[in-house]
Design a protein around this motif. Sequence first.
Motif, PDB file in Angstrom:
ATOM      1  N   VAL A 344       0.710  -1.227  -0.100  1.00 22.83           N
ATOM      2  CA  VAL A 344      -0.172  -0.071   0.002  1.00 22.83           C
ATOM      3  C   VAL A 344       0.703   1.301   0.033  1.00 22.83           C
ATOM      4  O   VAL A 344       1.844   1.203   0.829  1.00 22.83           O
ATOM      5  CB  VAL A 344      -1.193  -0.071   1.317  1.00 22.83           C
ATOM      6  CG1 VAL A 344      -1.792   1.294   1.205  1.00 22.83           C
ATOM      7  CG2 VAL A 344      -1.865  -1.198   1.239  1.00 22.83           C
ATOM      8  N   GLN A 345       0.564   2.172  -0.698  1.00 17.56           N
ATOM      9  CA  GLN A 345       1.336   3.398  -0.713  1.00 17.56           C
ATOM     10  C   GLN A 345       0.701   4.400  -0.032  1.00 17.56           C
ATOM     11  O   GLN A 345      -0.778   4.541  -0.322  1.00 17.56           O
ATOM     12  CB  GLN A 345       1.522   3.803  -2.425  1.00 17.56           C
ATOM     13  CG  GLN A 345       2.420   5.284  -2.206  1.00 17.56           C
ATOM     14  CD  GLN A 345       2.308   5.889  -3.813  1.00 17.56           C
ATOM     15  OE1 GLN A 345       1.276   6.418  -4.198  1.00 17.56           O
ATOM     16  NE2 GLN A 345       3.410   5.984  -4.604  1.00 17.56           N
ATOM     17  N   ALA A 346       0.978   5.338   0.778  1.00 19.03           N
ATOM     18  CA  ALA A 346       0.518   6.141   1.653  1.00 19.03           C
ATOM     19  C   ALA A 346       1.472   7.397   1.648  1.00 19.03           C
ATOM     20  O   ALA A 346       2.734   7.351   1.575  1.00 19.03           O
ATOM     21  CB  ALA A 346       0.330   5.641   3.083  1.00 19.03           C
ATOM     22  N   GLU A 347       0.622   8.585   1.987  1.00 18.24           N
ATOM     23  CA  GLU A 347       1.669   9.727   2.363  1.00 18.24           C
ATOM     24  C   GLU A 347       1.195  10.663   3.381  1.00 18.24           C
ATOM     25  O   GLU A 347      -0.202  10.499   3.726  1.00 18.24           O
ATOM     26  CB  GLU A 347       1.482  10.930   0.824  1.00 18.24           C
ATOM     27  CG  GLU A 347       1.953   9.945  -0.141  1.00 18.24           C
ATOM     28  CD  GLU A 347       1.782  10.898  -1.472  1.00 18.24           C
ATOM     29  OE1 GLU A 347       1.244  11.833  -1.489  1.00 18.24           O
ATOM     30  OE2 GLU A 347       2.163  10.408  -2.735  1.00 18.24           O
ATOM     31  N   ASN A 348       1.959  11.252   4.151  1.00 20.55           N
ATOM     32  CA  ASN A 348       1.695  12.228   5.247  1.00 20.55           C
ATOM     33  C   ASN A 348       1.154  13.604   4.681  1.00 20.55           C
ATOM     34  O   ASN A 348       2.050  14.129   3.691  1.00 20.55           O
ATOM     35  CB  ASN A 348       3.016  12.308   6.099  1.00 20.55           C
ATOM     36  CG  ASN A 348       2.250  13.280   7.239  1.00 20.55           C
ATOM     37  OD1 ASN A 348       1.533  14.297   7.201  1.00 20.55           O
ATOM     38  ND2 ASN A 348       3.132  12.955   8.544  1.00 20.55           N
ATOM     39  N   THR A 349      -0.013  13.890   4.784  1.00 20.30           N
ATOM     40  CA  THR A 349      -0.565  14.985   4.082  1.00 20.30           C
ATOM     41  C   THR A 349      -0.070  16.332   4.294  1.00 20.30           C
ATOM     42  O   THR A 349      -0.410  17.362   3.810  1.00 20.30           O
ATOM     43  CB  THR A 349      -2.314  14.939   3.834  1.00 20.30           C
ATOM     44  OG1 THR A 349      -2.461  14.853   5.486  1.00 20.30           O
ATOM     45  CG2 THR A 349      -2.854  13.879   3.557  1.00 20.30           C
ATOM     46  N   THR A 350       0.676  16.322   5.481  1.00 21.42           N
ATOM     47  CA  THR A 350       1.307  17.679   5.990  1.00 21.42           C
ATOM     48  C   THR A 350       2.653  17.766   5.330  1.00 21.42           C
ATOM     49  O   THR A 350       3.228  18.653   5.787  1.00 21.42           O
ATOM     50  CB  THR A 350       1.230  17.659   7.455  1.00 21.42           C
ATOM     51  OG1 THR A 350       2.204  16.755   7.838  1.00 21.42           O
ATOM     52  CG2 THR A 350      -0.109  17.362   8.083  1.00 21.42           C
ATOM     53  N   GLY A 351       3.123  16.788   4.893  1.00 18.61           N
ATOM     54  CA  GLY A 351       4.579  16.754   4.193  1.00 18.61           C
ATOM     55  C   GLY A 351       5.448  16.598   5.228  1.00 18.61           C
ATOM     56  O   GLY A 351       6.697  16.855   4.916  1.00 18.61           O
ATOM     57  N   THR A 352       5.235  16.230   6.208  1.00 13.67           N
ATOM     58  CA  THR A 352       6.405  16.024   7.358  1.00 13.67           C
ATOM     59  C   THR A 352       6.377  14.233   7.455  1.00 13.67           C
ATOM     60  O   THR A 352       5.790  13.677   6.875  1.00 13.67           O
ATOM     61  CB  THR A 352       5.704  16.338   8.839  1.00 13.67           C
ATOM     62  OG1 THR A 352       4.454  15.779   9.145  1.00 13.67           O
ATOM     63  CG2 THR A 352       5.567  18.026   8.993  1.00 13.67           C
TER      64      THR A 352
END
Length: 427
Positions: A344-352
Amino acid sequence: MIRPHPTTRRPVALLRRVAVAAIGLTLLAAGLTTTPAAAAPGGKATTTAGSFVDSTPVPGGFASWSELLRLQQRMNTAAERITKVAERSPNSGFAGIVADPTTRHLQVYWKGEPPASLVATARATVATQVLPAAYSQRELLAAADRLRAKAGNEITTVGPRADGAGLLVGTQDGLLGATAMAGVPVTVQSGVAAAPATRWDDSAPWWGGAAWRNATTGGGCSTGFGVFKNGNARILSAAHCGNLNNVATDPTGQSMGTVSTRNAGTDTLLLSAGAGGRVFNNSTAANGDVVSEFSNQVIGASASQVGNWVCTSGAYSGTRCSIQVKARNLCINVRDFGQVCGQVQAENTTGTNAVGQGDSGGPVEIVNAANTLQVWATGTNTAIDDTFTSTACTGYVKTGRVCAWRFYYEDIFSGMAGVGATGVVLG
């Protein structure tokens, strides 16, 4: 995967279906010499539970995380039913699902007409939109196989888009002719790379999110959820953290058994030590500092859908939230390790920071909407994109590590299947 600390020997490669190339993804193990700036309380002193998710801003205009998570839980329940029905039909037009609670609708993508009864069942659970798809998921998985065979290590990730419009392909510098090679439209993400990526004095039964050391190789990783195999409670972690029969200890040298089962294709392993049904977490200040540490009850396992909001809990970075799922059903080709599927690909939406070195094998969790002191097991940390999304580290060890806002984790169900586990240990 999360890249090992320079003092750690890097492990081998993984293999499965939809793939990410070995050019950039890094594994998350850390070196034995890394120690926390402020070690967490040891043993079972941290039995108090806390609501770690409430220390982060709520997206989408929801009044609280509980409100958002209640909608997400209904979406995931409907998504699971739809997926199970679709998987039983070899000619299903099912393409994918987006379960982003900030849209207020479960979005189901289907090639052709879906069964009316299936749609009615979903709508009885949550507001549902059925949208047309150009390709079914089965067609896109076959196209991903074709592209992987032709492009090889030029790609770092490949998998079906949740909207059925084609493939999602990650590369470092772009890929000419990708659509022709795959035979379907391709959305190329350039600048994508993947690498192998308390807590600090736990005791039996071992909990998720704690630090463990490979006494054989000198590597440092995090424990995942407790799972059952052959009736015994074992600890899940990442396969790139060790090989069969390697000796595991906590940072104080207390024995955690050995690596008893290992599957490189899913990047999961089992430690032979007994496991408990809790996971370490912590509340966090705005700058990422650990405020207080506690543990939370594990109440079951749940697959994460595209659009879902999840948290991570590695021993080095601490608990990190504001993380949204961007893609699933991926295979990733990890630098110095190889191909891993079920990712699964995921990202911290705050860029931190989402995760970093030392967080390998640590838990990815979904907070229970009805009680934010409880969590669902949803995955195990594998890799970070350390080339293009690196950022400042947070948590217990802020220096001497590499961290990133984009990462990859193994789905809890494919991860358990890889090591023959039959279910998670409940708290």
